[in-house]
Motif scaffolding. Structure first.
Motif, PDB file in Angstrom:
ATOM      1  N   VAL A  26     111.021 -77.485  19.415  1.00 61.24           N
ATOM      2  CA  VAL A  26     109.883 -76.949  20.174  1.00 61.24           C
ATOM      3  C   VAL A  26     109.523 -77.790  21.399  1.00 61.24           C
ATOM      4  O   VAL A  26     108.870 -77.293  22.307  1.00 61.24           O
ATOM      5  CB  VAL A  26     108.613 -76.759  19.307  1.00 61.24           C
ATOM      6  CG1 VAL A  26     108.791 -75.589  18.358  1.00 61.24           C
ATOM      7  CG2 VAL A  26     108.259 -77.990  18.535  1.00 61.24           C
ATOM      8  N   ALA A  47     103.334 -69.685  22.406  1.00 53.85           N
ATOM      9  CA  ALA A  47     104.460 -70.303  21.691  1.00 53.85           C
ATOM     10  C   ALA A  47     105.271 -71.275  22.543  1.00 53.85           C
ATOM     11  O   ALA A  47     106.401 -71.601  22.210  1.00 53.85           O
ATOM     12  CB  ALA A  47     105.379 -69.235  21.089  1.00 53.85           C
ATOM     13  N   GLN A 202      95.586 -71.661  28.176  1.00 50.42           N
ATOM     14  CA  GLN A 202      96.422 -70.576  28.695  1.00 50.42           C
ATOM     15  C   GLN A 202      95.847 -70.071  29.999  1.00 50.42           C
ATOM     16  O   GLN A 202      96.564 -69.534  30.832  1.00 50.42           O
ATOM     17  CB  GLN A 202      96.447 -69.416  27.695  1.00 50.42           C
ATOM     18  CG  GLN A 202      97.394 -69.656  26.578  1.00 50.42           C
ATOM     19  CD  GLN A 202      97.809 -68.347  25.892  1.00 50.42           C
ATOM     20  OE1 GLN A 202      98.033 -67.335  26.533  1.00 50.42           O
ATOM     21  NE2 GLN A 202      97.906 -68.399  24.594  1.00 50.42           N
TER      22      GLN A 202
END
Ligand SMILES: Nc1ncnc2c1ncn2[C@@H]1O[C@H](COP(=O)(O)OP(=O)(O)OP(=O)(O)O)[C@@H](O)[C@H]1O
Ligand SMILES: [Mg+2]
Length: 248
Positions: A26, A47, A202
């Motif tokens: 990740v 994600a 975000q």
């Protein structure tokens, strides 16, 4: 406040971090610096590995390689309570309050690493000055507060450990516009009192309003970084994260 001999060095450094969940990677060679007394924002889509970056800082997830250091000393190998004692506090995703406990109990939970009872009581008073709305709600069940009020409790709880740095995961998510502005203003106030801030967001246009520097994460890789001012005007950020011309 104690600072080490390298006081112009970044307060927090992630260098060459590679993180895996099982076989799935990740983070790819993640390097991030948070300068002392700055607000640094990590931007990225769903994600992309933002929350995992917070978990790495807090010692909740261990990187497979690379280093994480705070004030010149590595945090790897420390437990989360040890990391909190070094001066890092967190405001996790979706606030994570104890819904059935009172607002007062939730705020005091942030002081669990401290032994100085009198100073804790004074700090609680300080929190009520910073978040006046919470004063009337101290006995209320935390789970019955609005989203914006819960965000304030989570911020007050984090400040109760007297951190040098706060890490926040999407602090404005799900809040009404009024509370979004209030929360951003409070982050700025906290920062002006000398607390460094690392926040994951975000919503790039909001974050770049208050950040000094920002990093853009895409599927686990930093693809852009720089001063918030420069990134705001960067067409790549505008197109990908500010909704292009719409956000202007
Ligand atoms: N405990 C876990 N076990 C396995 N995979 C995980 C775990 N936690 C996260 N992941 C995966 O790692 C990737 C990065 O997740 P992370 O939560 O860090 O992303 P994020 O950028 O915070 O996303 P969002 O914007 O949705 O909050 C995702 O693909 C996610 O499914
Ligand atoms: Mg997340």
């Amino acid at each position: 406040m104690t600072t080490n001999a390298f006081s112009s060095a970044p307060l927090l450094t992630l260098s060459g971090v590679n993180t895996f969940y099982g076989q799935a990677q990740v983070h790819f060679d993640l390097s991030i610096n948070v300068a002392r007394s700055h607000i640094v924002c990590l931007l990225g889509g769903n994600a992309s590995g933002k929350s995992t970056t917070m978990k790495i800082i807090l010692g909740l997830v261990k990187p497979r390689s690379g280093d994480v250091s705070f004030d010149g000393a590595s945090l790897l190998g420390l437990t989360t309570p040890q990391i909190i004692r070094r001066g890092i506090a967190s405001v996790p995703e979706a606030r994570r309050l104890f819904a059935d406990m009172s607002v007062r109990e939730n705020i005091l939970m942030g002081a669990f690493v401290r032994n100085d009872r009198d100073a804790v009581a004074q700090d609680l008073e300080r929190m009520l000055a910073l978040f006046p709305k919470l004063g009337q709600r101290l006995s209320q069940r935390a789970g019955s507060l609005s989203g914006g009020e819960q965000q304030m409790v989570a911020m007050a709880r984090a400040l109760m450990s007297r951190p040098r740095m706060i890490v926040m995961d999407e602090p404005t998510m799900g809040l009404s516009p009024l509370y979004v502005d209030r929360v951003l203003e409070l982050i700025r106030t906290i920062n002006q009192e000398g607390v460094s801030v690392f926040m994951v967001e975000q919503n790039a246009s909001l974050a770049l309003e208050i950040a000094h520097e920002a990093y853009v994460l895409q599927t686990g890789k930093i693809v852009l970084s720089g001063s918030a001012r420069a990134l705001k005007d960067d067409p790549r950020v505008r197109d990908a994260y500010l909704g292009g011309a719409e956000a202007a």
